[in-house]
Design an enzyme around this catalytic site. Structure first.
Site, PDB file in Angstrom:
ATOM      1  CG  HIS A 277     -30.609  40.214 -30.043  1.00 40.41           C
ATOM      2  ND1 HIS A 277     -30.806  40.152 -31.406  1.00 40.41           N
ATOM      3  CD2 HIS A 277     -31.464  41.175 -29.587  1.00 40.41           C
ATOM      4  CE1 HIS A 277     -31.721  41.040 -31.760  1.00 40.41           C
ATOM      5  NE2 HIS A 277     -32.140  41.662 -30.677  1.00 40.41           N
ATOM      6  CG  ASP A 404     -39.259  44.687 -30.126  1.00 36.21           C
ATOM      7  OD1 ASP A 404     -39.925  43.781 -30.652  1.00 36.21           O
ATOM      8  OD2 ASP A 404     -38.043  44.581 -29.902  1.00 36.21           O
TER       9      ASP A 404
END
Length: 552
Positions: A277, A404
């Protein structure tokens, strides 16, 4: 970049590690006393007499009887039967969810409150207290020497990066993520044992500036002078975070160099904080420096002309896309949950293909819903990832391996299994002679990430993945629609996808027709209206006859 700093006194701010739970304040002797009601004999007799003589008619006029002077004295002697009890809350070591103190197993994931997952990883039983599990160590452990050329990068100083403030629920990106994976690898005898360790070093500012602006690098370094700070509401830093981020990027850079130059065959970067990110000039989404981007550019500096980055983290790697969206020498492919931009970070739509000459070198596979599992991911690999990657013909492959999207993850809510991750790793291993670097990104269920990471590393070691998944898979309708949308957009840049697109379009039409037929079969058969009214008339006549006969 502006670093949001929060001042706080150091006094009383140290963490206490009590199984990740809240510390309860014990009740005082008076609060926890089990008081009985002490009533005088005469009062008891009076109350018994009132109880016997009271009728419904007396209730409305009984105020004087129930509120005389004797009863007022009784109120002074009254004590509660049992004082309210305060339950100790504990947070699950596996999924971070809070549970009442009287529960032994997590109400969300079923993990034992004293689980041994941090000692044995996913090999520890989730249902029992950690008792050593010597049999597990004997079965999977051992002192096997490193006979392969798979390297693992890890440094314990990255565990010092943690959220400073003590909160009711732990931050999902916590040091225990690395501890659980390391425990799984150690218990299984994989690392240390079969994998080569590499020495960690802190990456230099000059290397970081290949990816980030100098202002961003300085902003991250500034956090080492602060007790704690936040770049965003969920992206924390403490005094050790900057060093942890430099160590993570340095390990990824050195692994990329060693793999591409042939010193080792492949590698796994067991690092944190994650990176995908982090953009050119910003930190966000738990990420400080972009580890995958650093590794890609270092590999190119070592001689790699074309680098492929496959990002299977459940969140779109907006930072990695921003860094390479105008670069034709780096192909970025991301498979992520998107939901029309409503899933964090909101970027990564299928029509985001790159810009300024880099069109077609950004490929996004945005799932439209949660619950996506092995079949959808492998289907996308077969029809999108591998065809485009083969046409690109990379010299080096990087996997941004967030776990995830794994089954049981509290943030991703998808359904990929360790077998699915190992199969995807194997499918990418045939590219560029197996020169592959796997970098840990997200993943917040300790049992899921430790099992998945171990499965991936076993594939790097040359083991075949579990044969639970068929080679040919049938995706969900939502997964098939997503793949078709991606192919329709990428056809402009990768013409070899045309045959696959036509075939899958016909398959989708057939699936939709079949679903429509099944829905028609499941419709409830409605009875004729005249039959329902006929039943009502019959019942009316029957009841009317009985009432007439009783009235006579």
């Amino acid at each position: 970049m502006v670093v949001e700093t929060i001042e706080r006194s150091c006094e009383g701010s140290k963490r206490r590690h009590v199984n990740g739970g809240d510390i309860a304040v014990p009740c005082s002797g008076e609060e926890c006393s089990n008081g009985d009601i002490n009533v005088a004999p005469g009062v008891s007799a009076k109350r018994a007499r009132v109880s016997r003589e009271m009728t419904f008619e007396d209730i409305y006029g009984a105020d004087a009887l129930l509120n005389d002077d004797d009863d007022e004295d009784d109120d002074c002697d009254w004590e509660p039967v049992q004082a309210p009890m305060e339950f100790v809350k504990w947070c699950c070591v596996n999924c971070t969810m809070s549970n009442p103190g009287d529960m032994v197993h997590c109400c969300i994931c079923g993990e034992h409150k004293e689980s041994g997952i941090l000692r044995h990883g996913y090999l520890a039983s989730p249902f029992f207290k950690d008792t050593g599990l010597i049999e597990v160590e004997e079965k999977y452990g051992g002192s096997s020497s490193a006979t392969s050329s798979t390297a693992v990068g890890f440094d314990e100083r990255m565990l010092l990066h943690s959220e400073f403030e003590v909160k009711a629920q732990p931050h999902p990106e916590r040091p225990d993520r690395l501890r659980a994976i390391a425990a799984s690898l150690a218990t299984a005898g994989v690392f240390p044992g079969r994998c080569l360790p590499i020495n960690a070093r802190e990456i230099t500012k000059q290397e970081l500036q290949m990816v980030h602006t100098s202002e961003h690098v300085d902003a991250v370094d500034t956090t080492s002078q602060l007790l704690y700070s936040y770049f965003t509401s969920d992206t924390y830093a403490n005094e050790y975070s900057a060093r942890a981020a430099r160590l993570a990027a340095g390990l990824c850079a050195d692994l990329a160099t060693d793999i591409f130059t042939g010193r080792v065959k492949n590698g796994f970067a067991l690092v944190r904080p994650p990176g995908h990110h982090a953009g050119v000039r910003h930190a966000m989404g738990f990420c400080l420096h972009n580890n995958a981007a650093v590794a890609a550019l270092v590999a190119q500096a070592a001689g790699a002309k074309k680098v492929l980055i496959v990002d299977w983290d459940v969140h779109h790697g907006n930072g990695t896309q921003e860094i390479f969206e105008q670069n034709k020498s780096v192909l970025y492919i991301s498979l992520h949950r998107h939901e029309g931009g409503n899933f964090y970070p909101g970027t990564g739509a299928a029509d985001e293909v790159g810009s300024n000459g880099g069109e077609g070198y950004c490929v996004n596979v945005p799932w439209s819903c949660g619950g996506v599992g092995d079949k959808d991911y492998i289907f996308a690999f077969q029809h999108v990832v591998l065809p485009i990657a083969s046409a690109f013909s990379p010299d080096f492959v990087i996997i941004s391996a967030g776990f995830d999207a794994a089954r049981g993850d509290p943030l991703g809510c998808c359904d990929v299994t360790p077998a699915g991750y190992s199969r995807m790793t194997q499918m990418l291993g045939d590219l560029c002679g197996g020169k592959m670097l796997v970098i840990l990104e997200g993943g917040y269920n300790l049992r899921s990430i430790s099992a998945s990471a171990t499965a991936v590393i076993k594939v790097l070691l040359g083991e075949n993945p579990e044969n639970e998944l068929p080679i040919a898979t049938t995706p969900s309708v939502a997964g098939l629609q997503t793949v078709l949308d991606v192919l329709n957009i990428q056809l402009e840049f990768w013409p070899s996808l045309a045959i696959s697109y036509s075939k899958l379009l016909s398959e989708l039409e057939a699936r939709l027709i079949e679903n429509k037929k099944n829905q028609m079969k499941r419709k409830v058969v409605r009875v004729p209206t005249w039959w329902k009214w006929g039943r009502k008339k019959l019942l009316y006549n029957f009841l009317s006859a009985r009432m007439i006969s009783r009235s006579k």
